[in-house]
Motif scaffolding. Structure first.
Motif, mmCIF file in Angstrom:
data_model
loop_
_atom_site.group_PDB
_atom_site.id
_atom_site.type_symbol
_atom_site.label_atom_id
_atom_site.label_comp_id
_atom_site.label_asym_id
_atom_site.label_seq_id
_atom_site.Cartn_x
_atom_site.Cartn_y
_atom_site.Cartn_z
ATOM 1 N N SER A 37 0.831 -1.212 0.000
ATOM 2 C CA SER A 37 0.000 0.000 0.000
ATOM 3 C C SER A 37 0.862 1.256 0.000
ATOM 4 N N THR A 84 6.307 -2.850 -4.831
ATOM 5 C CA THR A 84 5.135 -2.675 -5.695
ATOM 6 C C THR A 84 5.430 -3.032 -7.155
ATOM 7 N N VAL A 89 -4.177 0.355 -6.580
ATOM 8 C CA VAL A 89 -3.967 -0.226 -5.254
ATOM 9 C C VAL A 89 -2.485 -0.200 -4.863
ATOM 10 N N GLY A 142 -4.001 2.226 0.809
ATOM 11 C CA GLY A 142 -5.196 1.511 1.283
ATOM 12 C C GLY A 142 -6.508 2.142 0.843
#
Ligand code: FAD
Length: 521
Positions: free
Chosen positions: A167, A182, A212, A217
């Motif tokens: 997140s 990520t 996302v 979040g």
């Protein structure tokens, strides 16, 4: 400054907030749960757990209920919240945020860690399907011990959940090679703010996937992530070298991160330390082993109040001949301009290396400083401004240290961070991570938590006044204006994504970006 402290105290005075009006606000949520097929448990008001606290220890909140989901299906409980005009839902990973980001004041906290972690490794594709509440530490153990494989990109500390770091971004010493965490996932399963479950990837529901990742979040709860793996090494040679001049430290660090993959180290970070015998912030923070000695007579006379340490690591296999490891190392170290006599190294197992902060955690717990407040500040500062940042912040505001590590190391932006994801960065090809990992020590006496918060604010203000190109990492802003500035020209996209995936602003209220029933602006 004083206004800032007043706001800080007020924001955290949970008892001074307006009294709840509706039954559900008063804690009588039971009717809402009637007929809901929840496999996990619900603990109502007063939930005597950690759900109203976090690692930062400076924010407090009072959730109405703590939900301990039994499986990822229970995350659909966000649908319940949509039946009420007030309720919000915070997925809580391991609560290692420092500014209340995983809290839901008078809302529902979903403890993702209580779902039994699933870590399913597919050696054929070198990928693992991992539940959102799994700790990275457990992912490491399962992948390495079971399959000799490991994720490529890490955080320094592994007591964090997969959903929590995805997140944000998830950065560490491997980011310059593989990008943040990520960039190392290929598929997610997500429960959106409408309670719908989607599988998403670059090809399937791509807008949700990109939203996302780094999305704080705001767009969905990550219940599963598919993580890229690679063969794990057996051993790591871990090295620290010291610089007295920031320009030379930065030159060498930048040189190393821009070398071609396979022609550089497997890990690179750096930190600033105080040029003194201060037992916490000074010379003693550099050696890697208790039998190593930092000889201050090696430091050039002209050195300033702080010094710089470049930390690198090289992976190898047990069967690699020691002379081959030595040769690779000498080739990589050749030409670096660190201070003669201030080079430290140890050989450690790969898992021991990745779990290095766990040892620090155990010590800090024994000293009582792990559970004290941690007003941490994390920044991404453009390469263009980092030398001035050194002059204004490291050499001046922080010349006595922060009671813990001050990390500073370069990261490559263009090729390593997909701009379709939600993380925002400074402009340009390269920027530096700066992390002030503050600990409150009773002895030797350092700043109080309140003084640290004021100092953080002073640093942020200095960056603004000096016109530095920077972004907060693990951001915390208290106003809509602050968030608009943070996202800059991506604010419109961020709002559009919110309107699409969590239109009632149910998710992650602790980030304080969108109030329930918000309107785009
Ligand atoms: P939480 O604090 O519980 O949650 C963070 C945010 O993510 C909240 O908004 C929460 O609602 C949301 N969230 C949590 N789980 C999910 C989910 N499954 N789906 C959607 N949203 C979710 N960061 C780095 O990048 N690199 C580091 O090296 C690093 N080292 C750290 C070391 C320590 C000791 C600590 C305390 C923090 C460190 N961090 C580091 C910061 C860390 O990545 C973030 O604080 C992260 O958010 C913490 O993960 P968590 O699982 O505790 O998440």
């Amino acid at each position: 400054m004083i206004a800032y402290i007043e706001r800080f105290v007020h924001d955290n005075d949970v008892d001074s907030m307006p009294e709840p009006e509706t039954a559900e606000e008063q804690g009588d949520l039971s009717p809402l749960f009637n007929g809901v097929d929840l496999q996990g448990t619900v603990e109502f008001a007063g939930c005597g757990s950690d759900s109203g606290r976090d690692f930062g220890g400076v924010q407090l909140s009072k959730p109405l209920a703590l939900i301990r989901p039994a499986n990822s299906d229970d995350a659909k409980v966000v649908r319940l919240a949509s039946r009420s005009p007030h309720l919000t839902v915070a997925a809580r990973g391991n609560g290692h945020s420092v500014n209340g980001q995983a809290m839901a004041h008078r809302g529902l906290v979903l403890d993702m860690k209580t779902i039994e972690p699933k870590i399913i490794v597919d050696p054929a594709t070198a990928q693992a399907d991992v539940s959102g509440g799994a700790l990275w530490e457990d992912v490491l153990k399962r992948c390495v011990l079971g399959y000799g494989l490991a994720p490529r990109s890490w955080t320094d500390y592994l007591g964090l959940t997969v959903g929590g770091t995805l997140s944000n971004a998830g950065v560490s010493g491997q980011t310059f090679i593989y990008g943040p965490q990520t960039e190392n996932v290929t598929e997610l399963e997500v429960v959106t703010g409408n309670g719908d479950v989607f599988v998403c990837s670059k090809n399937e529901n791509p807008e949700l996937f990109f939203s996302v990742l780094g999305g704080l979040g705001q767009f969905g709860i990550i219940t599963r992530a598919r993580v890229l793996l690679q063969p794990a090494p057996d051993m790591v040679r871990w090295i620290r070298v010291v610089y007295s001049e920031f320009s030379e430290f930065a030159r060498d660090a930048e040189l190393l991160v821009t070398r071609a993959e396979g022609d550089s180290f497997d890990y690179l970070e750096g930190f600033v330390f105080v040029n003194s015998d201060d037992p916490v912030n000074g010379w003693a923070s550099v050696p890697l082993d208790s039998d190593q000695f930092f000889d201050p007579s090696c430091i050039p006379r002209a050195a300033g109040p702080v010094l710089y340490c470049l930390e690198v690591a090289l992976h190898y296999k047990n069967e690699d001949p020691p002379s081959a490891v030595d040769m690779r190392l000498e080739r990589l170290m050749g030409g670096l301009r660190f201070v003669e006599g201030l080079r430290f190294w140890v050989d450690v197992g790969y898992m021991e290396f990745l779990l290095r902060v766990k040892r620090a955690e155990e010590e800090a717990k024994a000293n009582g400083i792990w559970d004290a407040p941690h007003p941490w500040l994390n920044l991404f500062v453009s390469k263009t401004d980092i030398a001035d940042f050194d002059r204004v912040v490291f050499k001046n505001i922080l010349k006595h240290g922060v009671g813990g590590p001050i990390l500073v190391y370069p990261l490559l932006s263009s090729s390593m961070w997909d701009s379709r994801k939600s993380v925002v960065l400074p402009e340009g090809e390269m920027f530096y991570l700066v992390a002030l990992l503050r600990f409150c020590f009773p002895y030797p006496k350092g700043l109080s938590a309140e003084e640290m918060i004021v100092q953080n604010q002073e640093i942020v203000q200095s960056c603004i006044q000096n016109g530095f190109d920077f972004k907060l990492y693990l951001p915390h802003h208290t106003s809509r204006e602050g968030w608009k500035r943070h996202f800059g020209n991506q604010w419109t996209r961020f709002q559009e994504r919110k309107a699409r995936f969590d239109p009632m602003a149910i998710l992650a209220p602790g980030q304080k970006i969108f109030p329930r029933n918000w309107q785009p602006s």
